[in-house]
Scaffold this motif. Structure first.
Motif, PDB file in Angstrom:
ATOM      1  N   SER A   1       0.002 -12.200  -5.040  1.00  0.00           N
ATOM      2  CA  SER A   1      -0.512 -13.247  -5.931  1.00  0.00           C
ATOM      3  C   SER A   1      -1.673 -12.714  -6.759  1.00  0.00           C
ATOM      4  O   SER A   1      -1.737 -12.935  -7.978  1.00  0.00           O
TER       5      SER A   1
ATOM      6  N   THR B   1      -8.163  -4.867   1.135  1.00  0.00           N
ATOM      7  CA  THR B   1      -7.199  -3.794   1.398  1.00  0.00           C
ATOM      8  C   THR B   1      -6.405  -3.512   0.135  1.00  0.00           C
ATOM      9  O   THR B   1      -5.777  -4.424  -0.406  1.00  0.00           O
TER      10      THR B   1
ATOM     11  N   ARG C   1       5.846 -14.695 -10.582  1.00  0.00           N
ATOM     12  CA  ARG C   1       7.256 -14.358 -10.807  1.00  0.00           C
ATOM     13  C   ARG C   1       7.871 -14.018  -9.464  1.00  0.00           C
ATOM     14  O   ARG C   1       7.155 -13.758  -8.502  1.00  0.00           O
TER      15      ARG C   1
ATOM     16  N   LYS D   1       3.678  -3.317   4.501  1.00  0.00           N
ATOM     17  CA  LYS D   1       3.067  -4.532   3.987  1.00  0.00           C
ATOM     18  C   LYS D   1       3.876  -4.821   2.731  1.00  0.00           C
ATOM     19  O   LYS D   1       4.339  -3.883   2.089  1.00  0.00           O
TER      20      LYS D   1
HETATM   21  P1  NAP Z   1      -1.301 -11.783   0.832  1.00  0.00           P
HETATM   22  O1  NAP Z   1      -0.280 -10.781   0.528  1.00  0.00           O
HETATM   23  O2  NAP Z   1      -1.520 -12.171   2.238  1.00  0.00           O
HETATM   24  O3  NAP Z   1      -2.643 -11.272   0.189  1.00  0.00           O
HETATM   25  C1  NAP Z   1      -3.857 -11.886   0.489  1.00  0.00           C
HETATM   26  C2  NAP Z   1      -4.961 -11.015  -0.003  1.00  0.00           C
HETATM   27  O4  NAP Z   1      -6.186 -11.659   0.262  1.00  0.00           O
HETATM   28  C3  NAP Z   1      -5.029  -9.687   0.700  1.00  0.00           C
HETATM   29  O5  NAP Z   1      -5.458  -8.707  -0.207  1.00  0.00           O
HETATM   30  C4  NAP Z   1      -6.081  -9.938   1.769  1.00  0.00           C
HETATM   31  O6  NAP Z   1      -6.709  -8.780   2.236  1.00  0.00           O
HETATM   32  C5  NAP Z   1      -7.031 -10.809   1.014  1.00  0.00           C
HETATM   33  N1  NAP Z   1      -7.846 -11.619   1.881  1.00  0.00           N
HETATM   34  C6  NAP Z   1      -7.433 -12.578   2.737  1.00  0.00           C
HETATM   35  N2  NAP Z   1      -8.493 -13.145   3.358  1.00  0.00           N
HETATM   36  C7  NAP Z   1      -9.583 -12.520   2.887  1.00  0.00           C
HETATM   37  C8  NAP Z   1     -10.969 -12.646   3.141  1.00  0.00           C
HETATM   38  N3  NAP Z   1     -11.425 -13.534   3.999  1.00  0.00           N
HETATM   39  N4  NAP Z   1     -11.809 -11.822   2.482  1.00  0.00           N
HETATM   40  C9  NAP Z   1     -11.341 -10.926   1.602  1.00  0.00           C
HETATM   41  N5  NAP Z   1     -10.050 -10.760   1.307  1.00  0.00           N
HETATM   42  C10 NAP Z   1      -9.183 -11.547   1.937  1.00  0.00           C
HETATM   43  O7  NAP Z   1      -1.022 -13.145   0.048  1.00  0.00           O
HETATM   44  P2  NAP Z   1      -0.290 -13.340  -1.352  1.00  0.00           P
HETATM   45  O8  NAP Z   1      -0.793 -12.398  -2.367  1.00  0.00           O
HETATM   46  O9  NAP Z   1      -0.365 -14.778  -1.680  1.00  0.00           O
HETATM   47  O10 NAP Z   1       1.187 -12.957  -1.050  1.00  0.00           O
HETATM   48  C11 NAP Z   1       1.832 -13.409   0.110  1.00  0.00           C
HETATM   49  C12 NAP Z   1       3.288 -13.133  -0.004  1.00  0.00           C
HETATM   50  O11 NAP Z   1       3.885 -14.073  -0.848  1.00  0.00           O
HETATM   51  C13 NAP Z   1       3.644 -11.816  -0.632  1.00  0.00           C
HETATM   52  O12 NAP Z   1       3.548 -10.733   0.256  1.00  0.00           O
HETATM   53  C14 NAP Z   1       5.024 -12.069  -1.125  1.00  0.00           C
HETATM   54  O13 NAP Z   1       5.972 -11.956  -0.112  1.00  0.00           O
HETATM   55  C15 NAP Z   1       4.932 -13.511  -1.542  1.00  0.00           C
HETATM   56  N6  NAP Z   1       4.616 -13.524  -2.961  1.00  0.00           N
HETATM   57  C16 NAP Z   1       5.537 -13.014  -3.767  1.00  0.00           C
HETATM   58  C17 NAP Z   1       5.284 -12.961  -5.090  1.00  0.00           C
HETATM   59  C18 NAP Z   1       6.302 -12.377  -5.961  1.00  0.00           C
HETATM   60  O14 NAP Z   1       6.073 -11.409  -6.603  1.00  0.00           O
HETATM   61  N7  NAP Z   1       7.455 -12.943  -5.949  1.00  0.00           N
HETATM   62  C19 NAP Z   1       4.105 -13.414  -5.619  1.00  0.00           C
HETATM   63  C20 NAP Z   1       3.170 -13.928  -4.756  1.00  0.00           C
HETATM   64  C21 NAP Z   1       3.437 -13.976  -3.420  1.00  0.00           C
HETATM   65  P3  NAP Z   1      -6.156  -8.005   3.534  1.00  0.00           P
HETATM   66  O15 NAP Z   1      -4.908  -7.339   3.071  1.00  0.00           O
HETATM   67  O16 NAP Z   1      -7.244  -7.095   3.910  1.00  0.00           O
HETATM   68  O17 NAP Z   1      -5.887  -9.070   4.561  1.00  0.00           O
END
Ligand code: NAP
Length: 891
Positions: A201, A222, A68, A342
């Protein structure tokens, strides 16, 4: 464009002949669609290309369960066409991915955009040709493209990050990425599922995976802050506001800090009781409004580590109250980064999911993954067999979205990857020097992901299309950022750093999530409205920082830096200009005093100190009031005698209250602010003599005041700094008191007005040349002005106490302050100088308003501590130390 031209173009593409267009766009998401629409309307021929089979961009790919938006859909929409707004109604506060995709499809249909989009087509390289002044694009499918302008509408989060874990290829089960979720969905019923990653995500999808899986194991590196979305129909109060005046609602969003029309909090954390803070937090927790939680609790939540820590603890309390197992609750509680530094997440039942018997949390901080094996995931404490692994591991954000797509080669064969090897360099996050006619929509260096993307996308698209139209009308064919403008933008971005706490977290905002990626806050954190005004100013200043060329019109280059002021100084001066105040010197002395008193009522209250006490002290012909600020630490404390600013005419011992409190807190010393007498009632040399007499009395009564006996320090701002400097000369010549050091902030030191800073900063920076003339006229007759008690620069300078002299770039008094520092140094006085770039005369006393001056006040505090022979106070001297402060506040 005529049907025949469309048909021609389609057939060119199909037959592999180069397709010639004015503008090529990569991406068919929010930005690409609006670009196609606007470019077409402006009469440009355009083609957009997207690897996907249909429109949607990020919303095409990110189809994982629970996806979402996290900005309310009432705000996360196009606003360029009121008819479109009326034609579409969102069903939910935070729409699901399928609904957003339907919306984008609806927009594509409504404006018939698909006919100019080549789907299933990747641009594989882009090369600038100087001879033809065109970009040549190779594509994976169909004709290559030749275009005058090339626009990357590639989004900020479109290049998924590789898993970076050994053994992925050995795993025999199913592997999925949230960012590339299969269109047909994945049936997880009865499966043992692992999720790696707990960003937005992961947090959105984990509760839904848990409902299907026989067992779900969440591998968390984290913990993140998450707020319940409380999804439902769009909130009626905001919908009503929009309906009442759609245009005003949208305009407010465009000029807000975040792109969402919500008024920011005005009260500071220290002005609210625990109960009041909790009440505000609970209200927003119950509302489920992420932008509200990020901006509306208290004014300092986003830039002050202590104020932020109060909020972070309220979050942790919530987690502890929801998650039953204390160890799991602790593991889910973020402590390593300030809230908001973050991207926080919006969730539905995230924390409660960990109470389910079929869900296990593995804390990778305690047991890192060692490998992925054929049957599952091994940490250094256990092996977990699973059928499916979901990587919710995020993106190579912002730069990856541009660089990873294809090689981009600019002027002189320069590759963008090389130019960005040490991090992204852009002008406005929109253009890159050396890459003419290349535009990045919401690129690194623009508000982009720190804002409501739809507002920022519309602003960038409008800016680009309006510029291309103006260029065409003027006969220009190329537009390129200059190196000077780009370097200036980098400086401005660095200046913005203290405005928020983003620099304190290791995130995709800073590049820290990708091993080996250069680090630094990539999005612009100075706010959406200010950014918009900067873009507008560039245009009104004749395309400042751009070189334009055209075959028949030659070249035009208005080179320079767009923002030389500190970002918050720019805002303050902008607000003052909007107030359209009459000149202070036109108000008369009493009128000006009343104005200052009234003006000061609207400033943030000063921060708490141990004790504030008012008193009077005797001078030869009367009594002077003073205000004493005592630190909360046990005394006795060293004493600083402080003299307020106000041109010897305005102000009193209370008028620099926030600055005195700040210095008291930072130094751990007593500040005694003296109410010396003013002109015109008491002309020269009363103020100077009062300053000296007050200092002597305070030094003599140090023990009574709760201070340490022995030397005192003196400090002052503006005319107060003049009195402090004069006091040091008089104390040396009249046998004491002993003064250990002088802090002179923007001092008046001389009666000459011909130094360059008087001309450079004659008007526009609040303290004007004519106001200074007025002050001098009221205080001191021309015959007296060369007396060192009025112009200390003309006195004997040898044998004065060590000095710390602060001057501000945009201040008429700049050069005389520097002259005084240099003259004292030449006379053998130990002198340190702080020449504050981008600041104005009032920067340092506007505590909690000019945030960027906090670092300088930390340096002043440490100078006072050095004078007093005290150790340096950790966490004062530079922004790095905010990390130390954050750790202290969090623990
Ligand atoms: P993210 O915020 O970068 O989260 C990635 C997660 O994976 C983090 O918990 C990270 O841990 C972990 N991770 C990455 N590499 C890893 C590894 N090698 N081993 C273990 N854990 C690992 O990515 P995302 O969840 O896709 O979201 C990215 C951005 O997209 C969001 O911040 C947001 O802006 C947008 N988004 C928005 C929505 C929404 O609600 N509209 C939904 C999804 C995405 P660390 O924190 O320790 O690196």
């Amino acid at each position: 464009m005529s049907e025949a031209m469309v048909a021609d173009r389609a057939s060119e593409a199909a037959h592999g002949a180069t397709q010639h267009v004015d503008v090529a766009v990569v991406g068919a998401g929010f930005a690409g669609l609006y670009l196609v629409h606007r470019l077409r309307k402006a009469g440009f021929s355009v083609v957009a290309m997207d690897e996907a089979d249909d429109v949607g961009g990020t919303w095409y790919w990110n189809r994982y369960p629970g996806a979402r938006c996290d900005i309310q859909t009432i705000d996360y929409s196009y606003t360029f066409d009121p008819e479109l707004e009326r034609a579409w109604t969102w069903s939910e506060k935070y729409a699901t991915q399928p609904e957003i995709l339907r919306y984008l499809g609806f927009v594509a249909d409504r404006y018939d955009l698909r006919r100019d989009i080549r789907f299933g087509t990747k641009v594989t390289s882009a090369t600038w040709d100087d001879a033809t002044e065109r970009w040549l694009l190779a594509t994976s499918n169909g004709a290559d493209v030749s275009c005058r302008h090339y626009i990357m509408a590639t989004g900020c989060l479109s290049a998924p990050k590789p898993p970076e874990i050994e053994g992925v290829k050995d795993f025999k089960g199913g592997i999925y990425f949230t960012s590339r979720w299969p269109h047909q969905g994945v049936d997880l019923r009865g499966k043992r599922v692992a999720v790696i990653g707990t960003g937005s995500s992961g947090i959105q999808s984990i509760p839904l995976f848990a409902e299907q899986a026989s067992h779900l194991t969440v591998f968390q590196r984290t913990p993140n802050f998450a707020l319940p979305a409380h999804n439902g129909p769009p909130p009626s109060d905001r919908a009503a506001l929009l309906a009442q005046d759609r245009a005003a609602f949208r305009e407010q969003g465009r000029w807000s800090m975040t792109g969402v029309p919500l008024p920011p909090a005005t009260e500071f954390s220290f002005q609210l009781s625990d109960a009041e803070r909790r009440e505000r937090f609970e209200k927003l927790w119950a509302t489920g409004d992420l932008v509200g939680m990020l901006t509306q609790l208290w004014a300092d939540q986003g830039n002050d580590v202590e104020a932020n820590a109060l909020l972070a603890e309220l979050f942790r309390e919530k987690i502890r109250s929801i998650v039953k197992d204390p160890e799991t609750a602790e593991a889910l509680s973020p402590t390593d980064h300030p809230f908001g530094s973050k991207r926080p997440c919006l969730d539905t039942n995230y924390y409660a999911t960990f109470n389910r018997p079929n869900v296990t949390l593995v804390n990778l901080r305690k047991e890192p993954i060692t490998a992925i094996t054929a049957s599952g995931i091994t940490t250094d404490k256990r092996s977990v067999d699973v059928d499916v692994i979901v990587f919710a591991t995020g993106f190579d954000a912002m730069t990856g979205a541009v660089k990873a797509i294809h090689p981009i080669t600019g002027r002189g064969g320069k590759s963008l990857s090389d130019v960005w090897a040490d991090g992204p360099h852009t002008y406005l996050g929109l253009t890159v020097s050396g890459f003419p006619n290349l535009f990045l929509i919401t690129g690194p260096g623009s508000p982009s992901v720190l804002s409501n993307m739809s507002v920022s996308i519309e602003q960038h698209v409008d800016f680009v299309v309006d510029r291309l139209t103006a260029l065409r009308e003027a006969g220009f064919t190329t537009m390129e950022a200059t190196a000077t403008a780009q370097a200036g933008w980098a400086r401005h971005m660095a200046d913005c750093a203290p405005l928020t706490l983003h620099r304190l977290a290791n995130t995709w905002y800073t590049g820290a999530n990708v091993p080996g990626k250069p680090q630094g806050v990539m999005p612009y954190n100075g706010g959406v409205g200010p950014y918009r005004s900067i873009c507008n100013e560039i245009v009104s200043q004749g395309m400042l920082g751009f070189r334009l060329t055209g075959p028949s019109v030659g070249a035009q280059c208005n080179d320079g830096e767009i923002v030389r002021l500190q970002p918050d100084v720019r805002l303050v001066l902008g607000m003052l200009a909007q107030m359209n105040l009459p000149p202070i010197e036109s108000m008369g002395a009493q009128g000006a005093r009343d104005f200052v008193t009234e003006f000061n009522k609207s400033r943030p209250a000063g921060r708490p100190v141990g004790e504030v006490k008012d008193g009077t002290l005797p001078v030869a012909d009367g009594q002077l009031p003073y205000r004493l600020y005592r630190p909360a630490t046990p005394g006795p404390h060293a004493i600083v005698v402080y003299f307020h600013g106000g041109g010897w005419v305005l102000g009193d011992e209370l008028s620099d209250d926030p600055f005195c409190r700040d210095l008291c807190r930072r130094t751990g010393m007593i500040l005694v602010s003296v109410g010396y007498r003013h002109a015109p009632e008491h002309r020269f040399p009363t103020a100077a003599e009062d300053g000296f007499a007050a200092t002597r009395w305070i030094a003599d009564h140090a023990i009574e005041l709760g201070g340490k006996p022995g030397p005192v320090m003196v400090a002052g701002w503006s005319a107060g700094a003049n009195i402090a400097a004069v006091t040091c000369q008089l104390a040396r010549d009249r046998g004491g008191p002993e003064i250990a050091g002088q802090l002179l902030v923007c001092p008046v030191t001389d009666c000459r007005f011909d130094r360059p800073s008087y001309a450079d900063n004659a008007s526009g920076y609040f303290l004007t040349r004519s106001l200074m003339f007025w002050f001098w006229d009221i205080y001191c007759s021309p015959a007296d002005r060369t007396d060192p008690r009025a112009s200390p620069l003309r006195g004997q300078l040898a044998g004065l106490p060590p000095a710390y002299v602060v001057t501000c770039e945009f201040d008429p008094l700049r050069d005389e302050g520097i002259a005084y520092a240099e003259a004292m140094q030449a006379a053998g006085v130990p002198v340190e100088q702080l020449k504050a770039r981008g600041h104005f005369h009032s920067s340092f006393v506007m505590v909690d308003v000019v945030i960027t001056s906090a670092d300088g006040r930390g340096q002043m505090a440490n100078a006072l501590r050095r004078f007093a022979g005290l150790p340096q106070s950790p966490g004062q001297d530079n922004q790095q130390s905010d990390r130390t402060n954050f750790n202290a506040a969090a623990s």
